[in-house]
Design a protein around this motif. Structure first.
Motif, PDB file in Angstrom:
ATOM      1  N   MET A 163      26.868 -18.325   2.715  1.00 26.33           N
ATOM      2  CA  MET A 163      25.302 -18.397   2.557  1.00 26.33           C
ATOM      3  C   MET A 163      24.470 -19.274   3.280  1.00 26.33           C
ATOM      4  SD  MET A 163      24.824 -15.350   1.923  1.00 26.33           S
ATOM      5  CE  MET A 163      26.261 -14.663   2.698  1.00 26.33           C
ATOM      6  N   ALA A 164      25.158 -19.616   2.662  1.00 25.68           N
ATOM      7  CA  ALA A 164      24.417 -21.763   4.126  1.00 25.68           C
ATOM      8  C   ALA A 164      24.557 -21.918   4.989  1.00 25.68           C
ATOM      9  CB  ALA A 164      24.277 -22.669   2.904  1.00 25.68           C
ATOM     10  N   GLN A 165      25.814 -21.403   5.780  1.00 28.04           N
ATOM     11  CA  GLN A 165      26.215 -21.787   6.860  1.00 28.04           C
ATOM     12  C   GLN A 165      25.458 -20.516   7.698  1.00 28.04           C
ATOM     13  OE1 GLN A 165      27.936 -24.188   7.664  1.00 28.04           O
ATOM     14  NE2 GLN A 165      27.228 -24.488   6.208  1.00 28.04           N
ATOM     15  N   GLY A 190       7.744  -5.410  -0.624  1.00 26.40           N
ATOM     16  CA  GLY A 190       7.047  -6.286   0.218  1.00 26.40           C
ATOM     17  C   GLY A 190       6.297  -7.009  -0.829  1.00 26.40           C
ATOM     18  N   ASP A 191       6.224  -5.844  -2.068  1.00 29.23           N
ATOM     19  CA  ASP A 191       5.190  -5.837  -3.150  1.00 29.23           C
ATOM     20  C   ASP A 191       6.383  -6.106  -4.344  1.00 29.23           C
ATOM     21  OD1 ASP A 191       3.596  -6.094  -4.743  1.00 29.23           O
ATOM     22  OD2 ASP A 191       2.679  -4.621  -4.408  1.00 29.23           O
ATOM     23  N   GLU A 192       5.902  -7.727  -4.495  1.00 27.15           N
ATOM     24  CA  GLU A 192       6.685  -7.635  -6.644  1.00 27.15           C
ATOM     25  C   GLU A 192       7.173  -6.631  -7.012  1.00 27.15           C
ATOM     26  OE1 GLU A 192       6.227 -11.581  -7.819  1.00 27.15           O
ATOM     27  OE2 GLU A 192       7.023 -12.457  -5.517  1.00 27.15           O
ATOM     28  N   LYS A 193       5.787  -5.849  -7.404  1.00 29.77           N
ATOM     29  CA  LYS A 193       5.301  -4.604  -8.095  1.00 29.77           C
ATOM     30  C   LYS A 193       6.446  -3.273  -7.994  1.00 29.77           C
ATOM     31  CE  LYS A 193       0.009  -5.552  -8.448  1.00 29.77           C
ATOM     32  NZ  LYS A 193      -0.823  -5.643  -8.460  1.00 29.77           N
ATOM     33  N   HIS A 194       7.129  -3.711  -6.603  1.00 28.21           N
ATOM     34  CA  HIS A 194       8.122  -2.550  -6.193  1.00 28.21           C
ATOM     35  C   HIS A 194       9.603  -3.307  -6.398  1.00 28.21           C
ATOM     36  CE1 HIS A 194       4.629   0.162  -6.024  1.00 28.21           C
ATOM     37  NE2 HIS A 194       4.378  -0.762  -5.511  1.00 28.21           N
ATOM     38  N   GLY A 195       9.476  -4.169  -6.113  1.00 30.04           N
ATOM     39  CA  GLY A 195      11.237  -4.454  -5.893  1.00 30.04           C
ATOM     40  C   GLY A 195      11.097  -6.499  -5.434  1.00 30.04           C
ATOM     41  N   PHE A 196      12.127  -6.262  -5.420  1.00 30.45           N
ATOM     42  CA  PHE A 196      12.636  -7.528  -4.490  1.00 30.45           C
ATOM     43  C   PHE A 196      12.075  -8.184  -4.235  1.00 30.45           C
ATOM     44  CE2 PHE A 196      15.999  -7.400  -8.344  1.00 30.45           C
ATOM     45  CZ  PHE A 196      15.122  -7.909  -8.477  1.00 30.45           C
ATOM     46  N   ARG A 197      11.387  -9.410  -2.946  1.00 28.13           N
ATOM     47  CA  ARG A 197      10.602  -9.849  -1.739  1.00 28.13           C
ATOM     48  C   ARG A 197      11.771 -10.211  -1.714  1.00 28.13           C
ATOM     49  NH1 ARG A 197       5.452 -12.697  -2.235  1.00 28.13           N
ATOM     50  NH2 ARG A 197       5.837 -12.301  -0.013  1.00 28.13           N
ATOM     51  N   PRO A 198      12.052  -9.515  -0.173  1.00 27.13           N
ATOM     52  CA  PRO A 198      13.098  -9.961   1.174  1.00 27.13           C
ATOM     53  C   PRO A 198      13.201 -11.731   1.317  1.00 27.13           C
ATOM     54  CG  PRO A 198      11.602  -8.378   1.570  1.00 27.13           C
ATOM     55  CD  PRO A 198      11.074  -8.708   0.283  1.00 27.13           C
ATOM     56  N   TYR A 199      12.268 -12.450   0.892  1.00 27.56           N
ATOM     57  CA  TYR A 199      12.574 -13.906   1.275  1.00 27.56           C
ATOM     58  C   TYR A 199      13.141 -14.608  -0.676  1.00 27.56           C
ATOM     59  CZ  TYR A 199       8.668 -15.729  -2.599  1.00 27.56           C
ATOM     60  OH  TYR A 199       8.176 -16.043  -3.455  1.00 27.56           O
ATOM     61  N   GLN A 200      12.560 -14.036  -1.643  1.00 24.40           N
ATOM     62  CA  GLN A 200      13.547 -14.073  -2.524  1.00 24.40           C
ATOM     63  C   GLN A 200      14.877 -13.895  -2.466  1.00 24.40           C
ATOM     64  OE1 GLN A 200      10.959 -11.756  -4.747  1.00 24.40           O
ATOM     65  NE2 GLN A 200       9.988 -12.895  -6.424  1.00 24.40           N
ATOM     66  N   LEU A 201      14.753 -12.524  -2.166  1.00 23.50           N
ATOM     67  CA  LEU A 201      16.573 -12.201  -2.441  1.00 23.50           C
ATOM     68  C   LEU A 201      17.856 -13.121  -0.822  1.00 23.50           C
ATOM     69  CD1 LEU A 201      16.656  -8.381  -1.959  1.00 23.50           C
ATOM     70  CD2 LEU A 201      17.402  -9.611  -3.807  1.00 23.50           C
ATOM     71  N   MET A 202      16.684 -13.460   0.010  1.00 23.66           N
ATOM     72  CA  MET A 202      17.664 -15.141   0.864  1.00 23.66           C
ATOM     73  C   MET A 202      17.531 -15.802  -0.512  1.00 23.66           C
ATOM     74  SD  MET A 202      17.907 -15.705   3.781  1.00 23.66           S
ATOM     75  CE  MET A 202      17.267 -14.972   4.747  1.00 23.66           C
TER      76      MET A 202
END
Length: 127
Positions: free
Chosen positions: A109-111, A23-35
């Motif tokens: 993914m869009a579908q 949930g913190d960009e300092k430690h990885g991709f945020r889930p919404y960014q991956l979506m």
């Protein structure tokens, strides 16, 4: 996929490498960014294939995205705006618009989010 807990977030070892999600960009991709990334890149890749099949020479595609989230509903993603910057020679606008519509219908993914996330796609031709 297997996700393992770390101090902040989770990680998965995938074929390409280690995927850190937090949930913190300092430690990885945020889930919404991956979506958003999944939907944008799937759509863009599908569009690219369709344009190639139509024998339209595309030199480059840049995808810009914006996200509209609803803070009152767990900060869920409501809308994703996808804007394609397409570079090439002798590109026909109507063929690109048709291709975007076909790509949207054929992007898994869009579908997958159809009916829950609105996806708005626009484009411009750049030279």
């Amino acid at each position: 996929m297997i996700f393992n807990m770390k101090e902040v977030g989770f990680y998965s070892d995938v074929e390409y490498g280690k995927l850190n999600v937090a949930g913190d960009e300092k430690h990885g991709f945020r889930p919404y960014q991956l979506m958003v990334s999944s939907i944008a890149v799937c759509s863009g890749g599908t569009l690219r294939k369709i344009l190639e099949k139509k024998r339209m020479h595309v030199e480059d595609i840049t995808i810009k995205t914006e996200v509209e989230r609803n803070e009152n509903e767990a900060n869920r993603i409501e809308k994703i705006f996808i804007h394609y910057l397409i570079k090439g020679n002798e590109l026909a606008e109507h063929k690109i618009q048709q291709s975007i519509e076909i790509a949207h219908k054929n992007c898994p993914m869009a579908q997958s989010v159809k009916g829950s996330i609105e996806i708005i796609e626009t484009f411009e031709i750049v030279n």
